[in-house]
Design an enzyme around this catalytic site. Sequence first.
Site, PDB file in Angstrom:
ATOM      1  N   HIS A 158      40.865  33.888  34.224  1.00  0.00           N
ATOM      2  CA  HIS A 158      40.552  35.246  34.674  1.00  0.00           C
ATOM      3  C   HIS A 158      40.583  35.384  36.193  1.00  0.00           C
ATOM      4  O   HIS A 158      40.146  36.394  36.737  1.00  0.00           O
ATOM      5  CB  HIS A 158      39.187  35.688  34.134  1.00  0.00           C
ATOM      6  CG  HIS A 158      39.184  35.936  32.661  1.00  0.00           C
ATOM      7  ND1 HIS A 158      38.035  35.937  31.895  1.00  0.00           N
ATOM      8  CD2 HIS A 158      40.207  36.192  31.800  1.00  0.00           C
ATOM      9  CE1 HIS A 158      38.344  36.176  30.628  1.00  0.00           C
ATOM     10  NE2 HIS A 158      39.654  36.339  30.554  1.00  0.00           N
ATOM     11  N   CYS A 212      52.600  43.545  56.858  1.00  0.00           N
ATOM     12  CA  CYS A 212      52.261  44.168  55.577  1.00  0.00           C
ATOM     13  C   CYS A 212      51.082  45.135  55.710  1.00  0.00           C
ATOM     14  O   CYS A 212      51.241  46.342  55.592  1.00  0.00           O
ATOM     15  CB  CYS A 212      51.937  43.101  54.522  1.00  0.00           C
ATOM     16  SG  CYS A 212      51.576  43.818  52.886  1.00  0.00           S
TER      17      CYS A 212
END
Length: 310
Positions: A158, A212
Site C-alpha cells: 500500500h 517540474c
Amino acid sequence: MCLFQFTARRLVSQAHCGLKASSAKKHKFCLEMARPSSNMADFREVFAKAKHIAIITGAGVSAESGVPTFRGAGGFWRKWQAQELATPGAFARNPSRVWEFYHYRREVMLSKHPNPAHIAIAECEKRLSKQGRSVVVITQNIDELHRKAGTKHLLEIHGSLFKTRCTSCGNVAANYKSPICPALAGKGAPDPETADAAIPVEDLPQCEEDGCNGLLRPHVVWFGEALDPDVLTAVEKELDICDLCLVVGTSSVVYPAAMFAPQVSARGVPVAEFNMEATPATNRFRFHFPGPCGTTLPPALARHETEIIS
C-alpha cells in the site's frame, strides 16, 4: 498462470478500497479444514524446516506501537474517517485538507518505534539469511516500522507515508522532512473543532525535479486505486515459492491481500495466523495463535534448537 496470479489480477482494482468478498466468493475460497492448532511446539517444528518464509502483516502489528488504525467507530480525524480522505477524489477537491491529514500521520509516526513483533521479524530474517534461508515481509502498513526495525526484504503493497509521488511528472521519492513543507508546520491537529488550514496549492509539497514544481501527493494506495503491478508481481513470486506463511495482525477481510494466505494454504503450505482474535480466514489455516503479536510472535520466531549458526 497460476490460480493465485489469475485471482490477484482479477481483484487488483479493488485494492485498499475496503471491498469484502460476497458470500458466494467467501464460499468459493473456503477450504474444509480441521480446526487450526495453537500448539506452539508443532509450529516450531514446521518453522525449523522452512526455507522460504513469507510474513503478511497488517494494522494489528503496528497497533501495539501506538499507531492509529483509522478503522472502526473511533477512527476519525476531525470529523472524517480515512475512507473519506484517502481517495483521489478527496485530493482533487481539497488537497490542503488531505495533506493536513497525512502531515498529521507522518508526524505521529516519527514518534513511534517498532515493537517486539517488528523486531522479532527483523531478527529472524537476519538470522535465517546466514543459514541460506529467506524471509520476506509483505505488509499492508504504510508506517515503515518494519523498515525501522531492520527488515530488508520488504514489500509495501500500500506504499509508504514517507514517499511522495508527483502528480505532474510521476517521480517517486523518499521524503522524511518534518514538516514536509513550511506551510504545514503546526497544522493537521485531529480535534474535530479545528478549522481547515486552506493552504494554497502552490504552498503545498512541490516536486523538486528540475523544472517540474508539480503538486506532490502521498505515495500510498488510496481507496479505489489499484496496487502497483510491479509490487503485486513480486508478491506473487514470493508466495509461489514460500514453504511457510505467517499472517500477523490483519483482519483478513480487505481484498486482494485477504486472499494471499488462503491461496498459499490451498496448495498445502502451512499457514500460521497471529492475531488478537479469529478472522474470517482462520479456519483455512493450520495454526492460529490468539493474543497480541508482540507477545505471541517473538517465541515463535526465536532460534530453534536445531538451527546451526555459523
